[in-house]
Design an enzyme around this catalytic site. Structure first.
Site, PDB file in Angstrom:
ATOM      1  N   LYS A  22       0.836  -1.213   0.000  1.00  0.00           N
ATOM      2  CA  LYS A  22       0.000   0.000   0.000  1.00  0.00           C
ATOM      3  C   LYS A  22       0.867   1.259   0.000  1.00  0.00           C
ATOM      4  O   LYS A  22       0.663   2.168  -0.811  1.00  0.00           O
ATOM      5  CB  LYS A  22      -0.913   0.007   1.229  1.00  0.00           C
ATOM      6  N   ASN A  23       1.796   1.336   0.951  1.00  0.00           N
ATOM      7  CA  ASN A  23       2.513   2.604   1.123  1.00  0.00           C
ATOM      8  C   ASN A  23       3.524   2.872   0.019  1.00  0.00           C
ATOM      9  O   ASN A  23       3.964   4.007  -0.155  1.00  0.00           O
ATOM     10  CB  ASN A  23       3.154   2.671   2.519  1.00  0.00           C
ATOM     11  N   ARG A  93      -4.322  10.578   3.939  1.00  0.00           N
ATOM     12  CA  ARG A  93      -3.018  11.153   4.261  1.00  0.00           C
ATOM     13  C   ARG A  93      -2.114  11.230   3.013  1.00  0.00           C
ATOM     14  O   ARG A  93      -1.417  12.205   2.792  1.00  0.00           O
ATOM     15  CB  ARG A  93      -2.364  10.274   5.325  1.00  0.00           C
ATOM     16  N   CYS A 117      -6.187  13.024  12.406  1.00  0.00           N
ATOM     17  CA  CYS A 117      -6.659  11.698  12.018  1.00  0.00           C
ATOM     18  C   CYS A 117      -6.605  10.756  13.181  1.00  0.00           C
ATOM     19  O   CYS A 117      -6.278  11.122  14.295  1.00  0.00           O
ATOM     20  CB  CYS A 117      -5.871  11.168  10.842  1.00  0.00           C
ATOM     21  N   ARG A 122      -0.981  15.134  12.715  1.00  0.00           N
ATOM     22  CA  ARG A 122       0.079  14.756  11.762  1.00  0.00           C
ATOM     23  C   ARG A 122       0.474  15.970  10.929  1.00  0.00           C
ATOM     24  O   ARG A 122       0.015  16.145   9.798  1.00  0.00           O
ATOM     25  CB  ARG A 122      -0.390  13.590  10.882  1.00  0.00           C
ATOM     26  N   PRO A 123       1.346  16.812  11.490  1.00  0.00           N
ATOM     27  CA  PRO A 123       1.727  18.033  10.772  1.00  0.00           C
ATOM     28  C   PRO A 123       2.520  17.739   9.499  1.00  0.00           C
ATOM     29  O   PRO A 123       3.024  16.625   9.331  1.00  0.00           O
ATOM     30  CB  PRO A 123       2.616  18.778  11.779  1.00  0.00           C
ATOM     31  N   ILE A 124       2.641  18.741   8.613  1.00  0.00           N
ATOM     32  CA  ILE A 124       3.453  18.553   7.396  1.00  0.00           C
ATOM     33  C   ILE A 124       4.566  19.601   7.312  1.00  0.00           C
ATOM     34  O   ILE A 124       5.011  19.959   6.224  1.00  0.00           O
ATOM     35  CB  ILE A 124       2.594  18.550   6.109  1.00  0.00           C
ATOM     36  N   ASP A 125       5.000  20.076   8.480  1.00  0.00           N
ATOM     37  CA  ASP A 125       6.038  21.117   8.494  1.00  0.00           C
ATOM     38  C   ASP A 125       7.314  20.691   7.762  1.00  0.00           C
ATOM     39  O   ASP A 125       7.941  21.505   7.077  1.00  0.00           O
ATOM     40  CB  ASP A 125       6.371  21.513   9.949  1.00  0.00           C
ATOM     41  N   GLN A 126       7.695  19.412   7.868  1.00  0.00           N
ATOM     42  CA  GLN A 126       8.943  18.974   7.217  1.00  0.00           C
ATOM     43  C   GLN A 126       8.761  18.892   5.691  1.00  0.00           C
ATOM     44  O   GLN A 126       9.709  19.138   4.944  1.00  0.00           O
ATOM     45  CB  GLN A 126       9.406  17.618   7.760  1.00  0.00           C
ATOM     46  N   ASP A 305       3.560   0.321  12.118  1.00  0.00           N
ATOM     47  CA  ASP A 305       2.380  -0.269  11.464  1.00  0.00           C
ATOM     48  C   ASP A 305       2.171  -1.733  11.828  1.00  0.00           C
ATOM     49  O   ASP A 305       1.170  -2.333  11.429  1.00  0.00           O
ATOM     50  CB  ASP A 305       2.498  -0.128   9.938  1.00  0.00           C
ATOM     51  N   ILE A 327       6.047   6.900  17.637  1.00  0.00           N
ATOM     52  CA  ILE A 327       6.104   7.490  16.285  1.00  0.00           C
ATOM     53  C   ILE A 327       4.914   8.436  16.103  1.00  0.00           C
ATOM     54  O   ILE A 327       5.064   9.550  15.612  1.00  0.00           O
ATOM     55  CB  ILE A 327       6.083   6.396  15.197  1.00  0.00           C
ATOM     56  N   ARG A 397      -8.951  -0.249   3.580  1.00  0.00           N
ATOM     57  CA  ARG A 397      -8.042   0.750   3.011  1.00  0.00           C
ATOM     58  C   ARG A 397      -6.703   0.127   2.663  1.00  0.00           C
ATOM     59  O   ARG A 397      -6.028   0.576   1.750  1.00  0.00           O
ATOM     60  CB  ARG A 397      -7.777   1.859   4.041  1.00  0.00           C
TER      61      ARG A 397
HETATM   62  N1  EPU Z   1       5.795  14.422  11.267  1.00  0.00           N
HETATM   63  C1  EPU Z   1       5.826  15.756  11.592  1.00  0.00           C
HETATM   64  N2  EPU Z   1       5.976  16.660  10.592  1.00  0.00           N
HETATM   65  C2  EPU Z   1       6.074  16.303   9.290  1.00  0.00           C
HETATM   66  C3  EPU Z   1       6.027  14.943   8.949  1.00  0.00           C
HETATM   67  C4  EPU Z   1       5.895  14.006   9.965  1.00  0.00           C
HETATM   68  O1  EPU Z   1       5.748  16.122  12.762  1.00  0.00           O
HETATM   69  O2  EPU Z   1       6.192  17.186   8.433  1.00  0.00           O
HETATM   70  C5  EPU Z   1       5.697  13.428  12.338  1.00  0.00           C
HETATM   71  C6  EPU Z   1       4.404  12.616  12.249  1.00  0.00           C
HETATM   72  O3  EPU Z   1       3.322  13.300  12.834  1.00  0.00           O
HETATM   73  C7  EPU Z   1       4.801  11.354  12.961  1.00  0.00           C
HETATM   74  C8  EPU Z   1       6.270  11.175  12.561  1.00  0.00           C
HETATM   75  O4  EPU Z   1       6.720  12.466  12.156  1.00  0.00           O
HETATM   76  O5  EPU Z   1       4.717  11.577  14.340  1.00  0.00           O
HETATM   77  C9  EPU Z   1       6.522  10.190  11.433  1.00  0.00           C
HETATM   78  O6  EPU Z   1       5.663  10.494  10.349  1.00  0.00           O
HETATM   79  P1  EPU Z   1       5.970  10.037   8.853  1.00  0.00           P
HETATM   80  O7  EPU Z   1       6.037  11.259   8.018  1.00  0.00           O
HETATM   81  O8  EPU Z   1       7.137   9.124   8.841  1.00  0.00           O
HETATM   82  O9  EPU Z   1       4.676   9.210   8.510  1.00  0.00           O
HETATM   83  P2  EPU Z   1       3.692   9.385   7.274  1.00  0.00           P
HETATM   84  O10 EPU Z   1       4.452   9.596   6.033  1.00  0.00           O
HETATM   85  O11 EPU Z   1       2.617  10.323   7.633  1.00  0.00           O
HETATM   86  C10 EPU Z   1       3.770   6.868   6.624  1.00  0.00           C
HETATM   87  C11 EPU Z   1       2.769   5.764   6.391  1.00  0.00           C
HETATM   88  C12 EPU Z   1       2.163   5.346   7.715  1.00  0.00           C
HETATM   89  C13 EPU Z   1       3.298   4.875   8.634  1.00  0.00           C
HETATM   90  C14 EPU Z   1       4.350   5.987   8.786  1.00  0.00           C
HETATM   91  C15 EPU Z   1       5.559   5.573   9.611  1.00  0.00           C
HETATM   92  C16 EPU Z   1       1.946   6.213   4.184  1.00  0.00           C
HETATM   93  C17 EPU Z   1       0.837   6.672   3.314  1.00  0.00           C
HETATM   94  N3  EPU Z   1       1.725   6.246   5.490  1.00  0.00           N
HETATM   95  O12 EPU Z   1       3.044   7.938   7.214  1.00  0.00           O
HETATM   96  O13 EPU Z   1       1.345   4.235   7.415  1.00  0.00           O
HETATM   97  O14 EPU Z   1       2.782   4.559   9.898  1.00  0.00           O
HETATM   98  O15 EPU Z   1       4.814   6.398   7.491  1.00  0.00           O
HETATM   99  O16 EPU Z   1       6.186   4.482   9.043  1.00  0.00           O
HETATM  100  O17 EPU Z   1       2.996   5.811   3.705  1.00  0.00           O
HETATM  101  C18 EPU Z   1      -0.402   2.720   7.743  1.00  0.00           C
HETATM  102  O18 EPU Z   1      -0.072   2.194   6.670  1.00  0.00           O
HETATM  103  O19 EPU Z   1      -1.232   2.207   8.537  1.00  0.00           O
HETATM  104  C19 EPU Z   1       0.190   4.006   8.115  1.00  0.00           C
HETATM  105  C20 EPU Z   1      -0.312   4.789   9.053  1.00  0.00           C
END
Ligand code: EPU
Length: 428
Positions: A22-23, A93, A117, A122-126, A305, A327, A397
């Site tokens: 999926k991811n 997401r 969610c 789940r911020p997107i600042d990075q 996960d 995480i 999903r």
């Molecule tokens: N985070 C921030 N700011 C950012 C980006 C991330 O604070 O700009 C924080 C997140 O809130 C979290 C941590 O950093 O606390 C890690 O987040 P990450 O960006 O790695 O996760 P993601 O990209 O949102 C993906 C998977 C998730 C999986 C995580 C960790 C997809 C679509 N989603 O999420 O998958 O848990 O990586 O491996 O790839 C799932 O499949 O059930 C699922 C939730």
């Protein structure tokens, strides 16, 4: 809405085939926006997150052709407006990947805010930091994240912490940027490597994916390819844990055993046998499940996960296990559901203390998110009596035909229509 009705207590036996990841697939589908020719994606899982991603592309003007259940031809030439439709994107997401891909192609993108969610904030600042490093600006317009750049210029991007999504988006934005981008503290998940391989097969120049430094030299043109998605490590891990929890003997096929190493290592710690072959793993149990402690980490650590599924196994272990998952803010919401089945778990913030109780007992429970839903199915398969799992839209999903696959292993699991529930699944 539908629910699963499971009559548990039967050891699983046989062979199960794992679908595409999926991811990885959600990123590959989004990446087709950057390709200047049509692409064919193979081994795409038949799950609702992919259906949503394809609908988003279609509504934006892409031509999508289903060549078979898992093979999709995507031509994104017809997309002329870099605006992602609100209704389709707001609950998913992965829709934030359209920020990077549309920015990379059009130098501009409007994408609905993913919002809060089921796993917490789940911020997107990075993600935005990466775009800014390449010369983009960002603001919020009518609830949309809006990013724009006159030109995208290679630069160094240093992530404050490891993030899968921001690493993906940095790659998307950099792949056609001018000159060299260096991403430091990059995520190393198998789906990051899969995305880099996909883009490189189109003619991109990405090196170092799978390590914490990724170097991307921008190119002008990406040509069409046929590419197969990697197998889903989390789906595979879920069936491995289900085999262990039911005291069964299951061979899980179409996997990359290397991607499963952290799960394999923890299962062995619990006294579960795991035998690796080239493209399969066999999991079986001939004694009690032993306690262990685990902490989730970015790859190659133990994946968040897999935490709910593994914690469910530990409720059946001898002794006390400690599970730490920091995480996300909120990955223990399922614990209340497991307690209805007799589990003894206390949670303090990001740490769960699990006192093994041997056997769980059937009960009505809810899937509180995708992986928690898979954990409820495992609990139901292992428990005495009947378990009803509702909110299964969450499970769908990310798991292709989970009930059918478990039935193939001898499980008694039925899908039943229940008219009175109306869950809306927020995607991971
Ligand atoms: N985070 C921030 N700011 C950012 C980006 C991330 O604070 O700009 C924080 C997140 O809130 C979290 C941590 O950093 O606390 C890690 O987040 P990450 O960006 O790695 O996760 P993601 O990209 O949102 C993906 C998977 C998730 C999986 C995580 C960790 C997809 C679509 N989603 O999420 O998958 O848990 O990586 O491996 O790839 C799932 O499949 O059930 C699922 C939730």
């Amino acid at each position: 809405m539908e629910k699963f009705v499971i009559r548990g207590g039967k050891p699983l036996h046989g062979t199960v085939n794992i679908s595409g990841a999926k991811n990885a697939a959600v990123a590959l589908v989004a990446a087709t926006i950057l390709c200047d020719e049509p692409c064919i994606l193979e081994n795409v899982p038949e799950i609702s997150d992919i259906t949503k991603c394809l609908k988003i592309l279609k509504e934006m003007g892409a031509h999508i052709e289903l060549l078979d259940r898992h093979t999709i031809k995507i031509d994104t030439k017809g997309i002329t407006n870099p605006v992602v439709p609100y209704e389709l994107a707001r609950t998913m997401r992965a829709s934030c990947y359209f920020l990077g891909t549309l920015l990379g192609r059009f130098h501009e993108a409007y994408v609905p805010m993913p919002g809060g969610c089921d796993l917490g904030d789940r911020p997107i600042d990075q993600h935005l930091k990466a775009f800014r490093c390449l010369g983009a600006t960002d603001d919020i317009v009518n609830g949309n994240n809006h990013v724009r750049a006159d030109s995208l210029d290679g630069n160094q991007i240093y992530f404050d912490f490891v993030t899968v999504g921001a690493t993906m988006n940095a790659i998307f934005a950099a792949v056609k940027a001018n000159s060299l981008t260096i991403i430091e503290n990059a995520a190393k998940e198998p789906h990051i490597v899969d995305l880099a391989n996909f883009l490189n097969s189109m003619g991109a120049d990405i090196r170092g994916a799978g390590t914490d430094v990724i170097k991307i030299r921008g190119v002008d043109y990406l040509h069409g390819v046929t590419y197969a998605t990697i197998p889903d490590q989390i789906e595979a891990g879920t069936y491995m844990v289900a085999a262990a929890a039911t005291g069964g003997d299951v061979t899980i096929c179409n996997v990359i055993p290397k991607h499963l190493e952290s799960i394999t290592a923890k299962l062995r710690k619990c006294g579960v046998h795991v035998e690796e072959s080239d493209e399969s793993v066999r999991v079986w149990v001939d004694g009690p499940i032993l306690k262990t402690s685990l902490k989730t980490m970015p790859h190659p650590g133990f994946p968040t996960d897999m935490q709910p599924q593994f914690s469910t196994l530990l409720t059946m272990a001898e002794g006390t296990s400690i599970v730490t998952d920091d995480i996300f803010d909120n990955r223990f919401r399922y614990v209340g559901e497991l307690r209805r089945m007799g589990a003894d778990i206390s949670v303090d913030g990001k740490v769960a203390v699990i006192q093994g109780v041997g056997k769980l007992h059937g009960a009505p429970v809810s899937a509180t998110d995708l992986r928690a839903g898979a954990a409820m199915v495992i609990a139901g398969l292992a428990a005495d009596g009947t378990t009803e799992v509702d909110n299964i839209v969450y499970i769908e999903r990310g798991y292709e035909k989970i009930d059918e696959k478990f039935r193939g292993l001898g499980a008694d699991i039925k899908r039943v229509y229940c008219p009175d529930s109306d869950a809306v699944a927020m995607s991971g």
